[in-house]
Design a protein around this motif. Structure first.
Motif, mmCIF file in Angstrom:
data_model
loop_
_atom_site.group_PDB
_atom_site.id
_atom_site.type_symbol
_atom_site.label_atom_id
_atom_site.label_comp_id
_atom_site.label_asym_id
_atom_site.label_seq_id
_atom_site.Cartn_x
_atom_site.Cartn_y
_atom_site.Cartn_z
ATOM 1 N N SER A 8 0.843 -1.194 0.000
ATOM 2 C CA SER A 8 0.000 0.000 0.000
ATOM 3 C C SER A 8 0.876 1.241 0.000
ATOM 4 O O SER A 8 2.042 1.200 0.393
ATOM 5 C CB SER A 8 -0.921 0.014 1.220
ATOM 6 N N TRP A 9 0.274 2.355 -0.412
ATOM 7 C CA TRP A 9 0.984 3.620 -0.372
ATOM 8 C C TRP A 9 1.287 4.009 1.075
ATOM 9 O O TRP A 9 2.316 4.605 1.363
ATOM 10 C CB TRP A 9 0.185 4.711 -1.079
ATOM 11 N N HIS A 10 0.391 3.670 1.964
ATOM 12 C CA HIS A 10 0.588 3.978 3.383
ATOM 13 C C HIS A 10 1.865 3.314 3.904
ATOM 14 O O HIS A 10 2.649 3.926 4.640
ATOM 15 C CB HIS A 10 -0.629 3.527 4.208
ATOM 16 N N ASP A 11 2.075 2.066 3.569
ATOM 17 C CA ASP A 11 3.284 1.351 4.019
ATOM 18 C C ASP A 11 4.546 2.006 3.475
ATOM 19 O O ASP A 11 5.546 2.147 4.184
ATOM 20 C CB ASP A 11 3.233 -0.113 3.589
ATOM 21 N N LEU A 12 4.500 2.403 2.200
ATOM 22 C CA LEU A 12 5.662 3.065 1.611
ATOM 23 C C LEU A 12 5.911 4.421 2.268
ATOM 24 O O LEU A 12 7.058 4.786 2.562
ATOM 25 C CB LEU A 12 5.482 3.237 0.095
ATOM 26 N N PHE A 13 4.854 5.166 2.540
ATOM 27 C CA PHE A 13 4.978 6.460 3.214
ATOM 28 C C PHE A 13 5.557 6.270 4.618
ATOM 29 O O PHE A 13 6.414 7.036 5.058
ATOM 30 C CB PHE A 13 3.616 7.161 3.265
ATOM 31 N N ARG A 14 5.084 5.238 5.332
ATOM 32 C CA ARG A 14 5.612 4.946 6.667
ATOM 33 C C ARG A 14 7.116 4.695 6.608
ATOM 34 O O ARG A 14 7.874 5.203 7.423
ATOM 35 C CB ARG A 14 4.904 3.728 7.267
ATOM 36 N N ALA A 57 17.223 -1.557 11.157
ATOM 37 C CA ALA A 57 16.464 -2.342 10.183
ATOM 38 C C ALA A 57 15.087 -2.711 10.733
ATOM 39 O O ALA A 57 14.076 -2.634 10.012
ATOM 40 C CB ALA A 57 17.235 -3.607 9.812
ATOM 41 N N THR A 58 15.016 -3.076 11.986
ATOM 42 C CA THR A 58 13.739 -3.437 12.591
ATOM 43 C C THR A 58 12.801 -2.237 12.640
ATOM 44 O O THR A 58 11.616 -2.340 12.299
ATOM 45 C CB THR A 58 13.952 -4.003 14.009
ATOM 46 N N VAL A 59 13.327 -1.084 13.043
ATOM 47 C CA VAL A 59 12.503 0.126 13.121
ATOM 48 C C VAL A 59 11.991 0.516 11.733
ATOM 49 O O VAL A 59 10.842 0.913 11.580
ATOM 50 C CB VAL A 59 13.301 1.283 13.762
ATOM 51 N N LYS A 63 6.341 -3.044 11.324
ATOM 52 C CA LYS A 63 5.217 -2.226 11.782
ATOM 53 C C LYS A 63 4.962 -2.436 13.275
ATOM 54 O O LYS A 63 4.232 -1.665 13.888
ATOM 55 C CB LYS A 63 3.963 -2.581 10.988
ATOM 56 N N ASP A 64 5.548 -3.470 13.830
ATOM 57 C CA ASP A 64 5.333 -3.785 15.244
ATOM 58 C C ASP A 64 6.204 -2.954 16.174
ATOM 59 O O ASP A 64 6.008 -2.972 17.387
ATOM 60 C CB ASP A 64 5.614 -5.273 15.506
ATOM 61 N N VAL A 65 7.214 -2.254 15.627
ATOM 62 C CA VAL A 65 8.124 -1.448 16.436
ATOM 63 C C VAL A 65 7.943 0.016 16.046
ATOM 64 O O VAL A 65 8.126 0.378 14.887
ATOM 65 C CB VAL A 65 9.594 -1.880 16.229
#
Length: 172
Positions: A8-14, A57-59, A63-65
């Motif tokens: 999603s675009w949201h994931d890329l923006f995040r 890398a985790t951050v 999405k859980d961190v």
């Protein structure tokens, strides 16, 4: 339906926002942590560097961190590195626990086989360090020392026993 290449675009923006913030936080934290954080690595510094990379890398990708959790982890790693350095300056037993000692590998043109074997250093590696230091003859080198950060220091000129910088490593 999600695809392997795009959710999603949201994931890329995040990822863009969190990467920018995490990068800035890491740079600021390392800046305040001091030059030691960026110096040549001993074992403890290497562990902290790997932990920084893993945390980053985790951050960035999980999405859980949250960013705040990642920034706190960066700050804790920098603090722990500072604290270990602080203790190692004040407590000899602690310094010996976390840091290796430099090791004399060549003295007055002679390879010291026992320390070389213990450190798993070959003649070729020592000869390469001698060449990189601009010397053509092993016999002209007073000493080669394996430093605590893994570098090989080459000292030329006078006999090894006259080199004051070698006092701490002469008991091979």
């Amino acid at each position: 339906m999600t695809f392997m290449f795009f959710d999603s675009w949201h994931d890329l923006f995040r990822v863009v926002v969190v990467t920018t913030c995490a990068y800035a936080a890491l740079v600021l934290i390392l800046r305040f942590a001091g030059k030691r954080s960026l110096a040549k690595l001993n074992i403890f510094d290497f562990v902290v560097t790997v932990a920084f990379g893993s945390t980053l890398a985790t951050v960035l990708l999980s999405k859980d961190v949250s960013f705040a959790e990642g920034a706190l982890a960066f700050a804790m790693l920098a603090f722990l590195q500072w604290f270990v350095a602080f203790l190692s300056l004040r407590l000899g037993w602690f310094r010996r626990l976390i840091r290796s000692d430099p090791r004399l590998l060549l003295r007055d043109g002679q390879f010291l086989e026992a320390p070389m074997r213990k450190e798993r250093i070959t003649h070729g590696e020592i000869e390469a360090a001698i060449r990189k230091a601009g010397h053509g003859n092993v016999e002209d080198v007073a000493a080669v020392v394996l430093e605590t950060d893994g570098d090989l220091s080459v000292i030329s000129g006078t006999p090894a026993e006259r080199c004051s910088a070698l006092r701490s490593v002469m008991n091979y």
